[in-house]
Write a protein that holds these residues in place. Structure first.
Motif, mmCIF file in Angstrom:
data_model
loop_
_atom_site.group_PDB
_atom_site.id
_atom_site.type_symbol
_atom_site.label_atom_id
_atom_site.label_comp_id
_atom_site.label_asym_id
_atom_site.label_seq_id
_atom_site.Cartn_x
_atom_site.Cartn_y
_atom_site.Cartn_z
ATOM 1 N N LEU A 194 0.833 -1.207 0.000
ATOM 2 C CA LEU A 194 0.000 0.000 0.000
ATOM 3 C C LEU A 194 0.867 1.255 0.000
ATOM 4 C CD1 LEU A 194 -3.162 0.522 0.222
ATOM 5 C CD2 LEU A 194 -2.694 1.087 2.605
ATOM 6 N N LEU A 195 1.896 1.263 0.830
ATOM 7 C CA LEU A 195 2.812 2.418 0.867
ATOM 8 C C LEU A 195 3.466 2.631 -0.493
ATOM 9 C CD1 LEU A 195 4.462 4.639 2.293
ATOM 10 C CD2 LEU A 195 6.107 2.866 2.942
ATOM 11 N N ASN A 196 3.983 1.561 -1.087
ATOM 12 C CA ASN A 196 4.626 1.684 -2.396
ATOM 13 C C ASN A 196 3.663 2.247 -3.437
ATOM 14 O OD1 ASN A 196 7.030 0.625 -1.401
ATOM 15 N ND2 ASN A 196 6.556 -1.465 -2.013
ATOM 16 N N LYS A 197 2.404 1.810 -3.382
ATOM 17 C CA LYS A 197 1.408 2.283 -4.343
ATOM 18 C C LYS A 197 1.104 3.757 -4.125
ATOM 19 C CE LYS A 197 -1.215 0.762 -7.757
ATOM 20 N NZ LYS A 197 -0.693 -0.014 -8.898
ATOM 21 N N LEU A 198 0.984 4.168 -2.866
ATOM 22 C CA LEU A 198 0.705 5.569 -2.558
ATOM 23 C C LEU A 198 1.849 6.472 -3.012
ATOM 24 C CD1 LEU A 198 -0.820 5.138 1.011
ATOM 25 C CD2 LEU A 198 -1.998 6.202 -0.924
ATOM 26 N N ILE A 199 3.082 6.037 -2.762
ATOM 27 C CA ILE A 199 4.262 6.838 -3.100
ATOM 28 C C ILE A 199 4.536 6.816 -4.599
ATOM 29 C CG2 ILE A 199 6.760 7.072 -2.727
ATOM 30 C CD1 ILE A 199 5.060 7.853 -0.347
ATOM 31 N N GLY A 200 4.181 5.702 -5.243
ATOM 32 C CA GLY A 200 4.474 5.565 -6.664
ATOM 33 C C GLY A 200 5.879 5.077 -6.944
ATOM 34 N N GLU A 201 6.527 4.530 -5.910
ATOM 35 C CA GLU A 201 7.905 4.033 -6.045
ATOM 36 C C GLU A 201 8.085 2.936 -5.005
ATOM 37 O OE1 GLU A 201 11.067 3.389 -7.752
ATOM 38 O OE2 GLU A 201 10.721 5.504 -8.194
ATOM 39 N N LYS A 202 8.885 1.913 -5.341
ATOM 40 C CA LYS A 202 9.131 0.834 -4.392
ATOM 41 C C LYS A 202 10.189 1.263 -3.389
ATOM 42 C CE LYS A 202 10.358 -4.039 -4.037
ATOM 43 N NZ LYS A 202 10.623 -5.292 -4.775
ATOM 44 N N ILE A 203 9.767 1.528 -2.151
ATOM 45 C CA ILE A 203 10.716 1.868 -1.097
ATOM 46 C C ILE A 203 10.637 0.868 0.051
ATOM 47 C CG2 ILE A 203 10.731 4.330 -1.627
ATOM 48 C CD1 ILE A 203 8.878 4.707 0.811
ATOM 49 N N ALA A 204 9.636 -0.007 0.045
ATOM 50 C CA ALA A 204 9.489 -1.024 1.085
ATOM 51 C C ALA A 204 9.386 -2.382 0.415
ATOM 52 C CB ALA A 204 8.237 -0.753 1.932
ATOM 53 N N ILE A 205 10.139 -3.356 0.923
ATOM 54 C CA ILE A 205 10.104 -4.681 0.321
ATOM 55 C C ILE A 205 8.817 -5.387 0.706
ATOM 56 C CG2 ILE A 205 12.607 -4.801 0.320
ATOM 57 C CD1 ILE A 205 12.383 -6.879 2.612
ATOM 58 N N VAL A 206 8.393 -6.319 -0.138
ATOM 59 C CA VAL A 206 7.146 -7.050 0.106
ATOM 60 C C VAL A 206 7.358 -8.526 -0.181
ATOM 61 C CG1 VAL A 206 5.648 -5.090 -0.389
ATOM 62 C CG2 VAL A 206 6.319 -6.582 -2.253
ATOM 63 N N SER A 207 6.655 -9.357 0.565
ATOM 64 C CA SER A 207 6.606 -10.796 0.291
ATOM 65 C C SER A 207 5.340 -11.330 0.936
ATOM 66 C CB SER A 207 7.840 -11.516 0.854
ATOM 67 O OG SER A 207 7.686 -11.778 2.232
ATOM 68 N N LYS A 208 5.035 -12.585 0.693
ATOM 69 C CA LYS A 208 3.842 -13.194 1.272
ATOM 70 C C LYS A 208 4.076 -13.645 2.710
ATOM 71 C CE LYS A 208 1.922 -14.764 -3.138
ATOM 72 N NZ LYS A 208 1.468 -15.923 -3.935
ATOM 73 N N LYS A 209 5.304 -13.523 3.188
ATOM 74 C CA LYS A 209 5.628 -13.973 4.537
ATOM 75 C C LYS A 209 5.409 -12.859 5.551
ATOM 76 C CE LYS A 209 8.973 -17.510 3.217
ATOM 77 N NZ LYS A 209 8.765 -17.411 1.763
ATOM 78 N N PRO A 210 4.818 -13.197 6.721
ATOM 79 C CA PRO A 210 4.703 -12.205 7.787
ATOM 80 C C PRO A 210 6.080 -11.733 8.238
ATOM 81 C CG PRO A 210 3.355 -14.146 8.249
ATOM 82 C CD PRO A 210 4.239 -14.493 7.083
ATOM 83 N N GLN A 211 6.132 -10.566 8.873
ATOM 84 C CA GLN A 211 7.365 -9.997 9.424
ATOM 85 C C GLN A 211 8.362 -9.616 8.338
ATOM 86 O OE1 GLN A 211 8.992 -12.241 12.786
ATOM 87 N NE2 GLN A 211 7.056 -13.326 12.964
#
Length: 301
Positions: free
Chosen positions: A22-39
């Motif tokens: 959600l953050l990456n979408k709002l900012i329009g740039e990938k600044i936070a990594i994402v995966s399907k794993k918690p934590q």
């Protein structure tokens, strides 16, 4: 300056509801990594969106969980610190999911801090039958007086414009907190290491990814080439073998996937060198956490 408005907003929720996406979408740039794993998110990440006269400063936090080690303690403290610094909160939950204990605890914190809050119900693209949404909205509305409840999909962008408008309604006069071109407070060395750790999370299963930290040891420009040396720290010798893989195959796969992201982000060719070292039980040792970059300074805006 007279017309500039801003708001500092914490993005909170239980693990794996899509806060970083959600953050990456709002900012329009990938600044936070994402995966399907918690934590996946371990530290507080700041992202800045400046449009027109409005500036939104987001603090993406780890998912709220019961800490089981000093790293978990650090993650929970980062949430507490974020809630003490912000003007408002964005609670993120998953479409079709019941109100969780983590949500209830976060709402109690909103209430104690008298914080304005919005609710984003994420992953609506995965809900074939949208009828449960009305019941879910009613359940959360009974829990807290949210300024707005917005169903969204951070993956395909559905509802994101409406969410952005509601967030901008939280801004107040008084100038911006950061320069117009500021995107994040994350140093490039940290972003580079996190892009590598993301690939570990995506390519490996079970407990090993959670026991891996990534640190950028060297970052230097060589003409039009960016040279990066990143060390992966794991907790056990047998984990080192898994990370490297037979004939170095897994480490090469991690490096290849990370390099593609790094080149897109930095806009240049990247020479990425990876190493794997063992730091036994690093998540259990506060002094080792400090050495790996998990600092109390992270809690300061």
């Amino acid at each position: 300056m007279d017309n500039q408005r801003s708001a500092c907003i914490a993005i909170v929720g239980r693990p794996n509801v899509g806060k970083s996406t959600l953050l990456n979408k709002l900012i329009g740039e990938k600044i936070a990594i994402v995966s399907k794993k918690p934590q996946t998110t371990r530290t507080r990440i700041m992202g800045v969106l400046t449009e027109g006269e409005d500036q939104l400063v987001f603090l993406d936090t780890p998912g709220l969980l019961k800490p089981r080690n000093p790293l978990g303690d650090y993650m929970v403290r980062s949430i507490t610190a974020a809630l003490e610094e912000v003007d408002a909160c964005l609670l993120v939950t998953e479409a079709g999911a019941p109100v969780s204990k983590a949500d209830q605890e976060l709402v109690q914190r909103f209430r104690r801090g008298r914080l304005p809050a919005l609710l984003a119900i994420n992953k609506i693209d995965l809900l074939a039958d949208k009828s449960p949404l009305m019941e879910q909205i009613a359940a959360y509305s009974r829990l807290y007086d949210f300024r707005a409840v917005v169903p969204v999909s951070a993956r395909d962008g559905s509802g994101m414009d409406a969410l952005s408008d509601e967030l901008k309604a939280l801004t107040q006069p008084g100038g911006w907190l950061f320069d117009e071109d500021t995107l994040t407070d994350q140093p490039e060395r940290v972003l580079a290491a996190e892009f590598v750790r993301e690939k570990v999370l995506r390519l490996l299963d079970q407990e090993i990814p959670h026991g891996v930290a990534a640190v950028t040891e060297i970052m230097r420009e060589r003409g039009e080439l960016l040279e990066l040396h990143v060390t992966l720290y794991c907790e056990k010798a047998n984990h080192k073998g898994i990370l490297i893989g037979k004939g170095g195959a897994m480490l090469k796969q991690i490096g290849s996937a990370a390099r593609a992201d790094l080149e897109r982000f930095f806009g240049c060719k990247v020479n990425l060198q990876l190493w794997v070292k063992v730091k036994e039980d690093w998540r259990q040792r506060p002094e080792t956490l400090q050495g790996l970059g998990f600092s109390q300074r992270d809690f300061q805006l």
